[in-house]
Write a protein that holds these residues in place. Structure first.
Motif, PDB file in Angstrom:
ATOM      1  N   PRO A   1       0.725  -1.187   0.148  1.00 29.88           N
ATOM      2  CA  PRO A   1      -0.060   0.070   0.027  1.00 29.88           C
ATOM      3  C   PRO A   1       0.905   1.294   0.042  1.00 29.88           C
ATOM      4  O   PRO A   1       0.478   2.408  -0.666  1.00 29.88           O
ATOM      5  CB  PRO A   1      -0.793  -0.227   1.351  1.00 29.88           C
ATOM      6  CG  PRO A   1      -1.045  -1.459   1.393  1.00 29.88           C
ATOM      7  CD  PRO A   1       0.171  -2.280   0.994  1.00 29.88           C
ATOM      8  N   THR A   2       1.980   1.197   0.893  1.00 26.43           N
ATOM      9  CA  THR A   2       3.118   2.379   0.551  1.00 26.43           C
ATOM     10  C   THR A   2       4.212   1.676   0.234  1.00 26.43           C
ATOM     11  O   THR A   2       4.570   0.483   1.012  1.00 26.43           O
ATOM     12  CB  THR A   2       3.223   3.095   2.101  1.00 26.43           C
ATOM     13  OG1 THR A   2       1.907   3.729   2.396  1.00 26.43           O
ATOM     14  CG2 THR A   2       4.291   3.729   1.821  1.00 26.43           C
ATOM     15  N   ASN A   3       4.854   1.792  -1.026  1.00 30.59           N
ATOM     16  CA  ASN A   3       5.718   1.182  -1.514  1.00 30.59           C
ATOM     17  C   ASN A   3       7.095   1.381  -0.669  1.00 30.59           C
ATOM     18  O   ASN A   3       7.386   2.295  -0.150  1.00 30.59           O
ATOM     19  CB  ASN A   3       6.115   1.571  -2.952  1.00 30.59           C
ATOM     20  CG  ASN A   3       4.967   1.158  -3.889  1.00 30.59           C
ATOM     21  OD1 ASN A   3       4.578  -0.062  -3.795  1.00 30.59           O
ATOM     22  ND2 ASN A   3       4.727   2.008  -4.978  1.00 30.59           N
ATOM     23  N   THR A   4       7.813   0.327  -0.592  1.00 30.79           N
ATOM     24  CA  THR A   4       8.934   0.292   0.321  1.00 30.79           C
ATOM     25  C   THR A   4      10.223  -0.067  -0.492  1.00 30.79           C
ATOM     26  O   THR A   4      10.182  -1.110  -1.142  1.00 30.79           O
ATOM     27  CB  THR A   4       8.876  -0.767   1.574  1.00 30.79           C
ATOM     28  OG1 THR A   4       7.868  -0.301   2.234  1.00 30.79           O
ATOM     29  CG2 THR A   4      10.137  -0.669   2.374  1.00 30.79           C
ATOM     30  N   GLY A   5      11.173   0.623  -0.633  1.00 33.32           N
ATOM     31  CA  GLY A   5      12.286   0.627  -1.404  1.00 33.32           C
ATOM     32  C   GLY A   5      13.310  -0.449  -0.511  1.00 33.32           C
ATOM     33  O   GLY A   5      13.311  -0.432   0.734  1.00 33.32           O
ATOM     34  N   LEU A   6      14.126  -1.435  -1.331  1.00 31.95           N
ATOM     35  CA  LEU A   6      15.126  -2.260  -0.505  1.00 31.95           C
ATOM     36  C   LEU A   6      16.378  -2.256  -1.365  1.00 31.95           C
ATOM     37  O   LEU A   6      16.253  -2.477  -2.495  1.00 31.95           O
ATOM     38  CB  LEU A   6      14.351  -3.505  -0.499  1.00 31.95           C
ATOM     39  CG  LEU A   6      15.308  -4.818  -0.012  1.00 31.95           C
ATOM     40  CD1 LEU A   6      15.743  -4.248   1.593  1.00 31.95           C
ATOM     41  CD2 LEU A   6      14.655  -6.167  -0.141  1.00 31.95           C
ATOM     42  N   ILE A   7      17.299  -1.836  -0.654  1.00 32.95           N
ATOM     43  CA  ILE A   7      18.847  -1.941  -1.334  1.00 32.95           C
ATOM     44  C   ILE A   7      19.537  -2.904  -0.542  1.00 32.95           C
ATOM     45  O   ILE A   7      19.783  -3.173   0.893  1.00 32.95           O
ATOM     46  CB  ILE A   7      19.319  -0.575  -0.902  1.00 32.95           C
ATOM     47  CG1 ILE A   7      18.822   0.489  -1.492  1.00 32.95           C
ATOM     48  CG2 ILE A   7      20.952  -0.688  -1.712  1.00 32.95           C
ATOM     49  CD1 ILE A   7      19.151   1.880  -0.923  1.00 32.95           C
ATOM     50  N   THR A   8      20.207  -3.933  -1.262  1.00 33.11           N
ATOM     51  CA  THR A   8      20.954  -4.961  -0.413  1.00 33.11           C
ATOM     52  C   THR A   8      22.284  -4.868  -1.083  1.00 33.11           C
ATOM     53  O   THR A   8      22.841  -4.897  -2.245  1.00 33.11           O
ATOM     54  CB  THR A   8      20.277  -6.390  -0.845  1.00 33.11           C
ATOM     55  OG1 THR A   8      20.355  -6.449  -2.449  1.00 33.11           O
ATOM     56  CG2 THR A   8      18.874  -6.615  -0.408  1.00 33.11           C
ATOM     57  N   ILE A   9      23.368  -4.849  -0.179  1.00 26.43           N
ATOM     58  CA  ILE A   9      24.696  -4.823  -0.294  1.00 26.43           C
ATOM     59  C   ILE A   9      25.388  -5.916   0.174  1.00 26.43           C
ATOM     60  O   ILE A   9      25.678  -5.946   1.504  1.00 26.43           O
ATOM     61  CB  ILE A   9      25.188  -3.353  -0.045  1.00 26.43           C
ATOM     62  CG1 ILE A   9      24.295  -2.144  -0.450  1.00 26.43           C
ATOM     63  CG2 ILE A   9      26.579  -3.250  -0.169  1.00 26.43           C
ATOM     64  CD1 ILE A   9      25.046  -0.812  -0.067  1.00 26.43           C
ATOM     65  N   PRO A  10      26.132  -6.862  -0.549  1.00 27.75           N
ATOM     66  CA  PRO A  10      26.741  -7.988  -0.054  1.00 27.75           C
ATOM     67  C   PRO A  10      27.914  -7.450   0.736  1.00 27.75           C
ATOM     68  O   PRO A  10      28.393  -6.307   0.415  1.00 27.75           O
ATOM     69  CB  PRO A  10      27.279  -8.559  -1.406  1.00 27.75           C
ATOM     70  CG  PRO A  10      26.315  -8.211  -2.511  1.00 27.75           C
ATOM     71  CD  PRO A  10      26.003  -6.721  -2.176  1.00 27.75           C
ATOM     72  N   ARG A  11      28.366  -8.115   1.805  1.00 27.59           N
ATOM     73  CA  ARG A  11      29.354  -8.154   2.474  1.00 27.59           C
ATOM     74  C   ARG A  11      30.335  -9.257   3.027  1.00 27.59           C
ATOM     75  O   ARG A  11      31.105  -9.154   3.757  1.00 27.59           O
ATOM     76  CB  ARG A  11      28.953  -7.351   3.921  1.00 27.59           C
ATOM     77  CG  ARG A  11      28.299  -6.134   4.076  1.00 27.59           C
ATOM     78  CD  ARG A  11      29.362  -5.063   3.734  1.00 27.59           C
ATOM     79  NE  ARG A  11      28.588  -3.734   3.396  1.00 27.59           N
ATOM     80  CZ  ARG A  11      29.152  -2.914   2.865  1.00 27.59           C
ATOM     81  NH1 ARG A  11      29.751  -3.449   1.436  1.00 27.59           N
ATOM     82  NH2 ARG A  11      28.659  -1.768   2.600  1.00 27.59           N
ATOM     83  N   GLY A  12      30.151 -10.131   2.127  1.00 28.53           N
ATOM     84  CA  GLY A  12      31.031 -11.409   2.081  1.00 28.53           C
ATOM     85  C   GLY A  12      30.662 -12.442   3.193  1.00 28.53           C
ATOM     86  O   GLY A  12      29.636 -11.899   3.690  1.00 28.53           O
ATOM     87  N   GLU A  13      30.938 -13.624   2.692  1.00 32.53           N
ATOM     88  CA  GLU A  13      30.581 -14.700   3.651  1.00 32.53           C
ATOM     89  C   GLU A  13      28.962 -14.742   3.962  1.00 32.53           C
ATOM     90  O   GLU A  13      28.499 -15.069   4.962  1.00 32.53           O
ATOM     91  CB  GLU A  13      31.008 -14.540   5.032  1.00 32.53           C
ATOM     92  CG  GLU A  13      32.632 -14.860   5.117  1.00 32.53           C
ATOM     93  CD  GLU A  13      33.164 -14.764   6.506  1.00 32.53           C
ATOM     94  OE1 GLU A  13      32.286 -14.657   7.598  1.00 32.53           O
ATOM     95  OE2 GLU A  13      34.220 -14.833   6.776  1.00 32.53           O
ATOM     96  N   LYS A  14      28.336 -14.603   2.493  1.00 37.78           N
ATOM     97  CA  LYS A  14      26.959 -14.687   2.614  1.00 37.78           C
ATOM     98  C   LYS A  14      26.207 -13.404   3.401  1.00 37.78           C
ATOM     99  O   LYS A  14      24.988 -13.734   3.495  1.00 37.78           O
ATOM    100  CB  LYS A  14      26.428 -16.089   2.936  1.00 37.78           C
ATOM    101  CG  LYS A  14      26.806 -17.001   2.027  1.00 37.78           C
ATOM    102  CD  LYS A  14      26.308 -18.221   2.345  1.00 37.78           C
ATOM    103  CE  LYS A  14      26.744 -19.336   1.248  1.00 37.78           C
ATOM    104  NZ  LYS A  14      25.927 -20.701   1.654  1.00 37.78           N
ATOM    105  N   LYS A  15      26.962 -12.508   4.105  1.00 38.72           N
ATOM    106  CA  LYS A  15      26.309 -11.464   4.657  1.00 38.72           C
ATOM    107  C   LYS A  15      25.851 -10.438   3.938  1.00 38.72           C
ATOM    108  O   LYS A  15      26.397 -10.178   2.642  1.00 38.72           O
ATOM    109  CB  LYS A  15      27.228 -11.077   5.667  1.00 38.72           C
ATOM    110  CG  LYS A  15      27.434 -12.077   6.955  1.00 38.72           C
ATOM    111  CD  LYS A  15      28.490 -11.631   7.904  1.00 38.72           C
ATOM    112  CE  LYS A  15      28.841 -12.391   9.048  1.00 38.72           C
ATOM    113  NZ  LYS A  15      29.792 -11.940  10.216  1.00 38.72           N
ATOM    114  N   CYS A  16      25.139  -9.538   4.375  1.00 40.17           N
ATOM    115  CA  CYS A  16      24.785  -8.273   3.509  1.00 40.17           C
ATOM    116  C   CYS A  16      24.052  -7.332   4.502  1.00 40.17           C
ATOM    117  O   CYS A  16      23.488  -7.532   5.319  1.00 40.17           O
ATOM    118  CB  CYS A  16      23.752  -8.733   2.361  1.00 40.17           C
ATOM    119  SG  CYS A  16      22.284  -9.045   2.883  1.00 40.17           S
ATOM    120  N   ASP A  17      24.186  -5.967   3.983  1.00 38.17           N
ATOM    121  CA  ASP A  17      23.851  -4.890   4.711  1.00 38.17           C
ATOM    122  C   ASP A  17      22.303  -4.612   4.074  1.00 38.17           C
ATOM    123  O   ASP A  17      22.486  -4.508   2.711  1.00 38.17           O
ATOM    124  CB  ASP A  17      24.588  -3.742   4.470  1.00 38.17           C
ATOM    125  CG  ASP A  17      25.723  -3.679   5.403  1.00 38.17           C
ATOM    126  OD1 ASP A  17      25.662  -4.664   6.279  1.00 38.17           O
ATOM    127  OD2 ASP A  17      26.668  -2.798   5.138  1.00 38.17           O
TER     128      ASP A  17
END
Length: 316
Positions: free
Chosen positions: A21-37
């Motif tokens: 209903p309210t669009n939500t943006g998502l930024i995914t930034i890999p950080r190694g060892e399958k981790k991400c910010d």
């Protein structure tokens, strides 16, 4: 109702949005060892929405860390999930200077709508978000580089006031050059406009200026606050502008017979087929007063104080 992967729309390698209903943006930034910010753009209406977003992130990015919620503006349907997510994850909240103040003191929103201390009937989660502290404040337009591998995702803060005090949009440029514009509520999708032809705005003149401005911004995708993503800005921007201009003309036409603000509100609502309940009476009434200011300042209408009433009429 949970947030599902079917609502996730991938726009580029690192930039997506959740169709809600309210669009939500998502930024995914890999950080190694399958981790991400992870970074969210806006958080929806309330704690329940925040919990649904957090469940979605934990299910789909189990090694992800939510670093920040980046808000377009401080209306409850865009920042209502902030406080819950901050409590649960320790993430930061980023916002423009004016909107940051309102997030920290959200009672001001209902005071603005009411024009004084509001009745309790409009102090609901739909208009009154839980207060949250803003960690990073944008004081004007700026560019932020979010490190990503050997490069960076660029986040440009774009000033787009009018719908609210200090609303901003975010132009994201991914590492492959894909550009995504999160427009906040300067833009509404076609279905949202069809459903709510008269949409809330605080400053009609600035809203029109922001609609002109956003048409000069080149992007591959444009995400309205409510509605579907578009690739071409001109059509949807013109439709948003048309809704404003037609509302202006309707108000001026109704003022061929002088009216008080409340009489005009009834006429506009009747003509638009709107049945006003308490919240709509306040929201559309506040919006109407913003239109009256714009029309008065542009010389299309005038007023007089007669028998202790403010009477509006169109200029002959």
């Amino acid at each position: 109702m949970s947030v599902t992967t079917e609502q996730l729309v991938h726009l580029s390698e690192h930039i997506s949005y959740l169709k809600m209903p309210t669009n939500t943006g998502l930024i995914t930034i890999p950080r190694g060892e399958k981790k991400c910010d992870l970074y969210l753009i806006d958080s929806g209406n309330d704690e329940t929405n925040g919990a649904r977003l957090l469940d979605f992130m934990r299910s789909n990015f189990p090694n992800g860390t939510l670093r920040a919620i980046i808000n377009t503006h401080s209306h409850a349907d865009h920042c209502g999930g902030n406080s819950y997510l901050v409590r649960e994850t320790g993430c930061e909240v980023w916002a423009s200077k004016g909107e940051a103040y309102l997030m920290e003191f959200p009672t001001i929103e209902t005071q603005l709508i009411w024009g004084g201390t509001p009745i309790h009937d409009i102090r609901s989660k739909y208009l009154l978000a839980e207060a949250c502290r803003v960690k990073r404040v944008f004081d004007g337009e700026e560019e932020i580089a979010l490190p990503c591998g050997a490069g960076a995702i660029l986040l440009n803060v774009v000033s787009l006031p009018g719908h609210y005090v200090d609303q901003v949009g975010f132009l994201l440029t991914d590492t492959d050059g894909t550009r995504v514009m999160f427009a906040g509520d300067v833009l509404s999708g076609r279905n949202a406009i069809k459903k709510h032809w008269i949409q809330y705005l605080l400053d009609e003149t600035k809203t029109k200026e922001s609609l002109q401005k956003i048409q000069t911004i080149e992007a591959d995708f444009y995400i309205p606050g409510h509605g579907d993503v578009v690739n071409n800005i001109e059509g949807i921007a013109e439709l948003n502008l048309l809704a404003i201009l037609e509302t202006e003309d309707m108000i001026v036409d109704e003022l061929k017979s002088p009216k008080t603000t409340e009489e005009l509100l009834k006429s506009v609502a009747d003509r638009s087929g709107i049945v006003l309940k308490t919240s709509q009476f306040c929201l559309i009434g506040s919006t109407l007063r913003s239109y009256l200011t714009g029309l008065y300042e542009s010389g299309r209408i005038e007023y007089e104080i007669r028998e202790n009433r403010m009477i509006w009429k169109r200029v002959s």
